[in-house]
Scaffold this motif. Sequence first.
Motif: not given
Lengths: 227, 502
Positions: B473-480
């Motif tokens: 979740n954190t990686k997806e949000i940061n990449d976003g």
Amino acid sequence: MELKRMMEKGLLSSFSRSLHMLSKNIQGSLNLHLQPLGIFGRREYLSKAYFDGDKGWTSSGSIQGAALKSGKAELQTTGQRFSMLMESLKRRHFSTTGNGADDQKNEKEKISVTFVDKDGNEKEIKVPIGMSMLEAAHENDIDLEGACEGSLACSTCHVIVMDVDHYNKLEDPTDEENDMLDLAFGLTETSRLGCQVIAKPELDGIRLALPAATRNFAVDGYVPKPH
Amino acid sequence: MYNCLLLMIKKLQYGIMALSSLQKWFFRGICSASSKPLHVCVVGGGPAGFYTAEKMLKAHKEVQLDIIDRLPTPFGLVRSGVAPDHPETKIVVNQFSRLAENERFSFFGNVSLGTSVSLSELCDIYHVVVLAYGAESDRILGIPGEDLNGIHSAREFVWWYNGHPDCKCVAPELKTTDTAVVLGQGNVALDIARILLQDPAELERTDIAEHALASLRESSIRKVYLVGRRGPVQAACTAKELREILSLKHVQVHIQEADLVKSPLDEEELKRSRIQRRVYDLLSKIASSQPSDHVSCERDLHFVFFRRPASFLPCNDANKVCRVRLEKTFLKENGATGRQSAVGSGEFEELECGLVFKSIGYKSLPVDGLPFNDQKGIVPNDRGRVLSNAGKEPSNFVPGLYVVGWLKRGPTGIIATNLYCAEETVGSITEDLQQGALHPHISLDKPGRDGLLHILQDKNIRFVSFKDWEKINTKEINDGKLKSKPREKITSWEELQEIATQ
């Protein structure tokens, strides 16, 4: 005095919240996409103008229309909250009456709301002017679902206004609210979404029923005939 | 003397009865007061699973509950079904995520019913098993040409643009044709039409999968037909979605006035349903409004009513669809239910298109050892209690086995529908516990979570815990954040598992 200060804080924050949402809605209706300020926390009162403190503008397709509509509602709410705030400040700094009268006036800045659950159990709470029924329910541990946290994207905070007089004192639901009410279970003639019912003095004593979960709900979101 | 004896015996009998009921009461008291845990497993981490988990944990303090899901990511269709331009509908995951703070709850991602663990194994290690695995297959039309290239199920397309790890390779060809036909007029059909006709720039700040955005930017689709068997009165979509599609920029919506004519039965239907009334009013408004001259409409959306597909036809390329043959229909009342069905009239017409999406309904998949009604695509049940013998008489309840969500009701309804569905199933479980319907099964000592861990360890399965999901979740949000998107979805199994196991 403590209570007063807390009340004021509550009023101030809800007023500034309103002002914030209002400015966002004005921007939305003018089709301006400004960067979100992100001042407020998660429990922000989200309106349908698609402004989210964390995500910024999300859907720009229908922003103008939605923003304009909820902008009008925001204007009203902001106005109410402003006048309440001014009243409270006036009383605090210019009042010459004793504490007793002040306390009485404090009570008037909150209205009494009674929630009735599906088993008939009643709970009376005090709700500060300007707060939504959904927020008030959550702050008082009342079992009112709020899947979309007040962003007009679900119908889980559906409440039934038990007194027609109080129901008539509410502003008409917007198209967006009606769209969500379409999907509510146990819909009635005096149903509203709890996140759209905002406390104001005329609603003092309002009674809200939580709809009973119907056993024979149809699979396609079909709503039983209102009665 | 004799009477005295009788009296004494009667008194003794009463005494013994009183003592035994006291004992029962005592033991029942002990059982509920004891910390003997009730182990519950919910199969499927979508809205049905999470609402059930929430209600079970709240209603029963002695419950230890696990949700298993075959994906490394929880939340089911909230993540992979809700359209990317509907972010407010996804806010409900905040409520579901709060469950992770409960010590009595655990999430096991990457654990599949059937492959990682069987139904009978689950029933052995848990006291109560609730199946909430939804519907991961599709209804089929069963008409000629259905296997041609260019024909996709709605589920596949939705999974594709939402970045589901199973659908990355089923990419539709959006560059070879300018016309797409969507069969069905429900909200999923409207989602598909909207995603196809929307200006891709409007989707840039949503959580749409990157590969889908890239493909949509190069899409040549300019015309979409939404085809329904019945009329505007019976259209399955709802007002919000219809309003949304009307406000799309540069898209002209077409409806024929002739289709809006209402029969007396139609009027009856409208009187009974607020949803249908408001949808019909919106559709009438579309038909009567004039096209706006000052805005150039490069794209067209056509609502086609009273047509059902008869066959799909190829053209030059024998493997690819290029025409849909439609049969005109009329409505006929079905018995006393008041429901009107579409009946073929024998008149046909053809629609040219290079892409077809079947949005006619999802379908659940059966599992070994599970009673299943193939025709309805659901598990036979009574208010959530699974019935053996496919529901035919004589049938019994399968003790300790329950269903909730689409697997129980069929694949319709909104997220909130599962709220009430879960309430009903949890109500049945509670009733069964209180009335002793689960004895002696319930009094056996079962390993629950420990048993599951044991099985997974033996099979060398690396499951994804809720904390592991939070890494994803954190990686997806940061990449976003780098692209002004709420998240940049990770769409491959390998990458998801890699990040989860870091």
